[in-house]
Enzyme design. Sequence first.
Site, PDB file in Angstrom:
ATOM      1  N   LYS A 194       0.323   1.160  91.660  1.00 42.22           N
ATOM      2  CA  LYS A 194       0.194   1.276  90.200  1.00 42.22           C
ATOM      3  C   LYS A 194       1.599   1.117  89.643  1.00 42.22           C
ATOM      4  CE  LYS A 194       0.310   3.579  86.784  1.00 42.22           C
ATOM      5  NZ  LYS A 194       1.271   3.257  85.701  1.00 42.22           N
TER       6      LYS A 194
ATOM      7  N   GLU B 221       8.198  12.795  94.750  1.00 43.97           N
ATOM      8  CA  GLU B 221       9.642  12.692  94.576  1.00 43.97           C
ATOM      9  C   GLU B 221       9.894  12.804  93.081  1.00 43.97           C
ATOM     10  OE1 GLU B 221      12.807  11.620  93.671  1.00 43.97           O
ATOM     11  OE2 GLU B 221      12.669   9.614  94.562  1.00 43.97           O
TER      12      GLU B 221
ATOM     13  N   CYS C 137      17.034   9.338  90.031  1.00 42.32           N
ATOM     14  CA  CYS C 137      16.587  10.705  90.333  1.00 42.32           C
ATOM     15  C   CYS C 137      17.680  11.502  91.026  1.00 42.32           C
ATOM     16  CB  CYS C 137      15.301  10.688  91.137  1.00 42.32           C
ATOM     17  SG  CYS C 137      15.315   9.484  92.443  1.00 42.32           S
TER      18      CYS C 137
ATOM     19  N   GLU D  29      16.778  17.757  83.611  1.00 50.75           N
ATOM     20  CA  GLU D  29      17.143  16.373  83.915  1.00 50.75           C
ATOM     21  C   GLU D  29      17.249  15.573  82.605  1.00 50.75           C
ATOM     22  OE1 GLU D  29      14.177  14.020  86.097  1.00 50.75           O
ATOM     23  OE2 GLU D  29      15.790  13.331  87.404  1.00 50.75           O
TER      24      GLU D  29
HETATM   25  P1  NAD Z   1       6.027   9.826  84.540  1.00 52.80           P
HETATM   26  O1  NAD Z   1       6.165  10.759  85.676  1.00 52.80           O
HETATM   27  O2  NAD Z   1       5.078  10.231  83.479  1.00 52.80           O
HETATM   28  O3  NAD Z   1       5.574   8.367  85.038  1.00 52.80           O
HETATM   29  C1  NAD Z   1       5.812   7.854  86.326  1.00 52.80           C
HETATM   30  C2  NAD Z   1       4.590   7.077  86.783  1.00 52.80           C
HETATM   31  O4  NAD Z   1       3.450   7.927  86.815  1.00 52.80           O
HETATM   32  C3  NAD Z   1       4.206   5.895  85.881  1.00 52.80           C
HETATM   33  O5  NAD Z   1       3.739   4.835  86.686  1.00 52.80           O
HETATM   34  C4  NAD Z   1       3.066   6.467  85.052  1.00 52.80           C
HETATM   35  O6  NAD Z   1       2.187   5.476  84.600  1.00 52.80           O
HETATM   36  C5  NAD Z   1       2.374   7.353  86.062  1.00 52.80           C
HETATM   37  N1  NAD Z   1       1.580   8.438  85.473  1.00 52.80           N
HETATM   38  C6  NAD Z   1       1.804   9.098  84.310  1.00 52.80           C
HETATM   39  N2  NAD Z   1       0.854  10.045  84.109  1.00 52.80           N
HETATM   40  C7  NAD Z   1       0.008   9.981  85.165  1.00 52.80           C
HETATM   41  C8  NAD Z   1      -1.154  10.717  85.558  1.00 52.80           C
HETATM   42  N3  NAD Z   1      -1.648  11.712  84.821  1.00 52.80           N
HETATM   43  N4  NAD Z   1      -1.742  10.384  86.724  1.00 52.80           N
HETATM   44  C9  NAD Z   1      -1.250   9.413  87.515  1.00 52.80           C
HETATM   45  N5  NAD Z   1      -0.166   8.682  87.186  1.00 52.80           N
HETATM   46  C10 NAD Z   1       0.469   8.958  86.034  1.00 52.80           C
HETATM   47  O7  NAD Z   1       7.468   9.595  83.972  1.00 52.80           O
HETATM   48  P2  NAD Z   1       7.894   8.954  82.571  1.00 52.80           P
HETATM   49  O8  NAD Z   1       7.059   9.483  81.449  1.00 52.80           O
HETATM   50  O9  NAD Z   1       7.928   7.494  82.747  1.00 52.80           O
HETATM   51  O10 NAD Z   1       9.354   9.545  82.440  1.00 52.80           O
HETATM   52  C11 NAD Z   1       9.538  10.892  82.015  1.00 52.80           C
HETATM   53  C12 NAD Z   1      10.616  11.586  82.803  1.00 52.80           C
HETATM   54  O11 NAD Z   1      10.327  11.534  84.198  1.00 52.80           O
HETATM   55  C13 NAD Z   1      11.995  10.980  82.716  1.00 52.80           C
HETATM   56  O12 NAD Z   1      12.679  11.371  81.582  1.00 52.80           O
HETATM   57  C14 NAD Z   1      12.629  11.469  83.978  1.00 52.80           C
HETATM   58  O13 NAD Z   1      13.173  12.742  83.805  1.00 52.80           O
HETATM   59  C15 NAD Z   1      11.501  11.532  84.944  1.00 52.80           C
HETATM   60  N6  NAD Z   1      11.488  10.390  85.871  1.00 52.80           N
HETATM   61  C16 NAD Z   1      11.959  10.575  87.106  1.00 52.80           C
HETATM   62  C17 NAD Z   1      11.971   9.540  87.999  1.00 52.80           C
HETATM   63  C18 NAD Z   1      12.479   9.716  89.380  1.00 52.80           C
HETATM   64  O14 NAD Z   1      12.903   8.773  90.000  1.00 52.80           O
HETATM   65  N7  NAD Z   1      12.419  10.893  89.921  1.00 52.80           N
HETATM   66  C19 NAD Z   1      11.516   8.291  87.630  1.00 52.80           C
HETATM   67  C20 NAD Z   1      11.014   8.107  86.340  1.00 52.80           C
HETATM   68  C21 NAD Z   1      10.998   9.186  85.478  1.00 52.80           C
END
Ligand code: NAD
Length: 480
Positions: free
Chosen positions: A174, A249, A283, A383
């Site tokens: 995804k 992660e 991250c 973060e």
């Molecule tokens: P997120 O965790 O919401 O999204 C990451 C992935 O999860 C995306 O592909 C998204 O479509 C998917 N996702 C979202 N809600 C979901 C659900 N209910 N079920 C299954 N999949 C789902 O992150 P974001 O909104 O893009 O970013 C928000 C914060 O997350 C950032 O500000 C940052 O702090 C953190 N982040 C961390 C990393 C990392 O590498 N650890 C990466 C991206 C974002």
Amino acid sequence: MQETWQNYIDGAWTDGGAGWIDVTDPATGTRIARHALADAADVDRAVQAARRVHLSGDLTAMRPIERGRMVQAMGRYLLDHKDDIARVLTLEQGKPLWESQIEIEGAALYFEYYGNQASTVEGRSIPLGAGYADFTEYEPFGVSAQIIPWNYPVEMTARSLSAALATGNACVIKSPELTPLTNAWFARAAEAAGFPKGTVNVICGLGRDAGAALAGHRDVNQIVFTGSVPTGIAIATAAARNVVPCVLELGGKSAAIVHEDADLDAFETDIRWGIYFNAGQVCSAMSRVIVHESRHDELVERAASIARSLSVGPGAERPDFGANMGAMVSDAQRDRAEAMVARATQAGARAAAGGRRLNQPGAFLEPTVLSGVTPDMEIATTEVFGPVLSVLPFATEDQAIEIANGTDYGLVGGVFTRDLDRATRAARRLRAGQVFVNEWYAGGVETPFGGYGKSGYGREKGREALWNYVQTKNIAIKLG
Ligand code: NAD
């Protein structure tokens, strides 16, 4: 630039049941393409395609060394298309072109590393006396679901996909809705390498919609997720309902402890890479520096001068490695980071450099250094996921460790000193899955990576990651 991008299900490019999403270049705010959005029915078709491949036994019947060769071929495919992928990656994500090139090279390395190990996933023989022969085998879980974040869309997909394929799983990716385009090359690479159709499915969809449908699908056998803590909790909950394992992660608030004997000339490189690479959207970013009070002012001044030296602007205009930084991934992420900096300065922190958006279109935030940060401030515990470094002073070794360990996270940590005893003591006391001594980001695809605490569980990278994708079977034979 290709205008329309589709999902890839069961070996065919296809539109999505949820319509389309516009993809925007964060450096200019302009729309660059549209991508098909999957709905729950598309997710189901992708999962069923992967399941058919798994049940056919095609991936597991193959001699592992051959499967490994195919995995390696995918990495070479990425390298062969490096310039094309890099161009699109910079446009969808904002990073400088040279950083995109590094990301693709890093992605290819995963396929090389795990492809090499496909034939090394060996069981063991367990002695049970003369009447029995007993041995273990490692079998793939079956369907691996991989939910990818927007910060490193190519490298993060490569990390899980390569290990999952090497161990014989079929996969549903995804891709992130902000940066979905470059994931198309994984579908093309799998096809070029000769994997049966349905082995690699790549779909984009909204998290709450396609993401949730995938995480909760009853025919998914294992889940890998990288992203935020709240989403990680939702995914772990969905995994628990289906009694399947997941790897989480979830980011961090990682700290470098800099002692009075540290080599600050060398540490300037750690600052440059640790917090300004990918505009801090990493991250394992070095988002806090905890420095001995005797070196505090000097370190703040050095960090501020690095921050000020970076030329910030569109990644497409920054083809070469150097003192530059691109856009953040979106205006929303930039606004969030800027607001956190503003709250920190209201709470008493001082912006020694940066702190504000650039006065031009695009999701740009000045490389920022904050001093006067105290351990209880939001900026010291939450973060930012942006180019914002918080500097905190310490007086004693115990105090430094206490500050470093004083967040809910525990992804990585660092200690900078010439004293080996002190470095080893700190490495053992830091509550983090990976500790860097005298070089931030020391290590590579070979070294296990993952969090303590709210940074998640399970390990990616290294030999350890292979065990995420297999389950142990014991076979006991009664001899006549
Ligand atoms: P997120 O965790 O919401 O999204 C990451 C992935 O999860 C995306 O592909 C998204 O479509 C998917 N996702 C979202 N809600 C979901 C659900 N209910 N079920 C299954 N999949 C789902 O992150 P974001 O909104 O893009 O970013 C928000 C914060 O997350 C950032 O500000 C940052 O702090 C953190 N982040 C961390 C990393 C990392 O590498 N650890 C990466 C991206 C974002």
